[in-house]
Design a protein around this motif. Sequence first.
Motif, PDB file in Angstrom:
ATOM      1  N   ALA A  96      51.411  35.681  60.051  1.00 22.89           N
ATOM      2  CA  ALA A  96      52.531  34.795  60.378  1.00 22.89           C
ATOM      3  C   ALA A  96      53.771  35.599  60.721  1.00 22.89           C
ATOM      4  N   VAL A  97      54.018  36.638  59.951  1.00 28.64           N
ATOM      5  CA  VAL A  97      55.173  37.500  60.232  1.00 28.64           C
ATOM      6  C   VAL A  97      55.014  38.176  61.589  1.00 28.64           C
ATOM      7  N   ALA A  98      53.795  38.626  61.883  1.00 29.49           N
ATOM      8  CA  ALA A  98      53.545  39.293  63.166  1.00 29.49           C
ATOM      9  C   ALA A  98      53.788  38.341  64.336  1.00 29.49           C
ATOM     10  N   VAL A  99      53.399  37.074  64.173  1.00 28.19           N
ATOM     11  CA  VAL A  99      53.630  36.084  65.227  1.00 28.19           C
ATOM     12  C   VAL A  99      55.134  35.911  65.466  1.00 28.19           C
ATOM     13  N   LEU A 100      55.884  35.796  64.393  1.00 22.24           N
ATOM     14  CA  LEU A 100      57.337  35.620  64.521  1.00 22.24           C
ATOM     15  C   LEU A 100      57.988  36.830  65.170  1.00 22.24           C
ATOM     16  N   ARG A 111      56.452  38.856  67.265  1.00 22.41           N
ATOM     17  CA  ARG A 111      55.981  38.910  68.648  1.00 22.41           C
ATOM     18  C   ARG A 111      56.858  38.064  69.568  1.00 22.41           C
ATOM     19  N   TYR A 112      57.319  36.945  69.061  1.00 24.39           N
ATOM     20  CA  TYR A 112      58.124  36.045  69.892  1.00 24.39           C
ATOM     21  C   TYR A 112      59.627  36.180  69.625  1.00 24.39           C
ATOM     22  N   GLY A 113      60.008  37.269  68.960  1.00 25.37           N
ATOM     23  CA  GLY A 113      61.417  37.562  68.764  1.00 25.37           C
ATOM     24  C   GLY A 113      62.146  36.620  67.832  1.00 25.37           C
ATOM     25  N   LEU A 114      61.428  36.028  66.878  1.00 25.92           N
ATOM     26  CA  LEU A 114      62.040  35.038  65.991  1.00 25.92           C
ATOM     27  C   LEU A 114      62.340  35.558  64.594  1.00 25.92           C
ATOM     28  N   TRP A 115      61.644  36.593  64.176  1.00 21.16           N
ATOM     29  CA  TRP A 115      61.772  37.053  62.793  1.00 21.16           C
ATOM     30  C   TRP A 115      63.220  37.401  62.450  1.00 21.16           C
ATOM     31  N   GLU A 116      63.868  38.161  63.304  1.00 17.38           N
ATOM     32  CA  GLU A 116      65.248  38.552  63.030  1.00 17.38           C
ATOM     33  C   GLU A 116      66.218  37.395  63.222  1.00 17.38           C
ATOM     34  N   GLU A 117      65.827  36.392  64.009  1.00 15.24           N
ATOM     35  CA  GLU A 117      66.715  35.243  64.235  1.00 15.24           C
ATOM     36  C   GLU A 117      66.648  34.224  63.108  1.00 15.24           C
ATOM     37  N   PRO A 139      67.061  32.470  59.543  1.00 12.91           N
ATOM     38  CA  PRO A 139      68.009  32.636  58.436  1.00 12.91           C
ATOM     39  C   PRO A 139      67.327  33.283  57.236  1.00 12.91           C
ATOM     40  N   PRO A 140      68.060  34.032  56.424  1.00 13.38           N
ATOM     41  CA  PRO A 140      67.456  34.762  55.292  1.00 13.38           C
ATOM     42  C   PRO A 140      66.638  33.891  54.357  1.00 13.38           C
ATOM     43  N   HIS A 141      67.110  32.667  54.077  1.00 11.99           N
ATOM     44  CA  HIS A 141      66.361  31.822  53.136  1.00 11.99           C
ATOM     45  C   HIS A 141      64.982  31.458  53.676  1.00 11.99           C
ATOM     46  N   LEU A 142      64.855  31.392  54.990  1.00 15.58           N
ATOM     47  CA  LEU A 142      63.576  31.030  55.591  1.00 15.58           C
ATOM     48  C   LEU A 142      62.618  32.214  55.583  1.00 15.58           C
ATOM     49  N   ARG A 143      63.130  33.399  55.868  1.00 18.22           N
ATOM     50  CA  ARG A 143      62.287  34.601  55.776  1.00 18.22           C
ATOM     51  C   ARG A 143      61.804  34.789  54.343  1.00 18.22           C
ATOM     52  N   SER A 144      62.707  34.565  53.391  1.00 20.51           N
ATOM     53  CA  SER A 144      62.344  34.722  51.982  1.00 20.51           C
ATOM     54  C   SER A 144      61.267  33.724  51.581  1.00 20.51           C
ATOM     55  N   ALA A 145      61.430  32.470  52.007  1.00 23.17           N
ATOM     56  CA  ALA A 145      60.455  31.438  51.661  1.00 23.17           C
ATOM     57  C   ALA A 145      59.089  31.762  52.242  1.00 23.17           C
ATOM     58  N   LEU A 146      59.063  32.237  53.481  1.00 22.20           N
ATOM     59  CA  LEU A 146      57.788  32.538  54.134  1.00 22.20           C
ATOM     60  C   LEU A 146      57.031  33.636  53.391  1.00 22.20           C
ATOM     61  N   LEU A 147      57.761  34.551  52.761  1.00 16.86           N
ATOM     62  CA  LEU A 147      57.122  35.671  52.064  1.00 16.86           C
ATOM     63  C   LEU A 147      56.721  35.344  50.621  1.00 16.86           C
TER      64      LEU A 147
END
Length: 441
Positions: free
Chosen positions: A229-233, A235-241, A243-251
């Motif tokens: 899932a992280v790799a997909v994000l 790949r499409y340039g979304l991971w850095e875009e 918000p921190p709370h969403l990256r944290s939740a995904l992990l």
Amino acid sequence: MSIKNRVDLTRFRGASLLVEALEAALEAADPYSAVLRHVRRVDNEVEVAGRRYSLSGAVHVVGFGKASLKMARALVDILGDVAGGVVISPVGGGSVGPVEVLRGDHPLPGENTLRASERLLQYLEGVGEGDLLFVLISGGGSALFEAPEEGVFLQDIAWVSGELMRRGADIVELNAVRKRLSAVKGGKLLRRIKARRVVSLIVSDVVGDRLDTIASGPTAPDETAREHAVAVLRRYGLWEEMPPHLRSALLRTPDTVKPDDPLLERVHNVVVASNLQSLLAASQLLAGRGFNVVILSAALEGEAREVGRVLASAAKSAAWFGYPAKPPVALLAGGETVVRVRGRGVGGRNQELCLSFAIAARGLPVSAACMGTDGVDGNSPAAGAVVDGDTAEEAERAGLDPLGHLDNNDSYTFFQQLHRAIYTGPTGTNVNDVFIAVVGH
């Protein structure tokens, strides 16, 4: 589902035959008929795809997706004495016997989805261990049924889903991400179910009929890793875009249900309708009309404009060399392409594929059509389009620039002005897209 009254069949070469074949494909995908083919009552038992279940306990029905309403109607007609249930469809309201019909949001989840999903999960709390539960799953279910994980908001899921679709992610990539943000996808719905007997009836809108991908696999095991899932994000340039709370939740959210989870022993997943079945129905009709029929693929993927060129090359090969079959030949394909949005036009993947095909097949003795079986194509009101070897020249005579419309992702405007767009309205089903070309007819 009739589409003849929305297409001028007298104006275009082969249009009548193409529409008949598309209607045969739609009929094979009809959810009501599909459930009837796979479920039957035998005295005090119900037989589903060869397995029998006692009806001694209460029977409940829940579901979500574009086909859920028709599927529920078929199941209630077959069983007769359903205790109750909740299904979520794009067009809610009313009931099917004792089963509530609620409206959700599509293609992105919204407040309707959230309210309907809360009601469905509330209903499941009253389903006992000894009861029999039917779960009706079909295309669109990912948006129509959603319960965000802790720390995730519905608008987060809608934003990520919308951005991934806009940037060209396919359904497998999209669902790998959504499963991590959802409390009911990736098999997680089974954690909310107490019943020991669960039957999932599924109308597949996914290439390859992958159970883990249809509606994001709420009752199926998930083999993808969080890292995917992280790799997909990325790949499409979304991971850095994000918000921190969403990256944290995904992990940190609870992982999906894996193939060795004992929860899976209680569920029987059955695909009752698929793209291949629709292609076979259209093939039978065309063979009966004297065509040599070739199904090129039931797993069509890729960018719509590129796939259109490849399909045109297959039509050229048939017309010029007699391969993969001699004319008169019907070439069929099914699956789901994607559109990488570059312009600001109105259209969808089926119309974009048809426009690309028409440009590449200029002057060829061919007629073709491509449509979404759900009746919806991108951000347009059409389901697809009808083209032939004269389409590009016809457009130019009308002052239209085929390449310009293709580059602006404006295929609907192009076909609407030529009166070549196919309209069906929502069909109540979804088994991906169907492409048909007839050569030398």
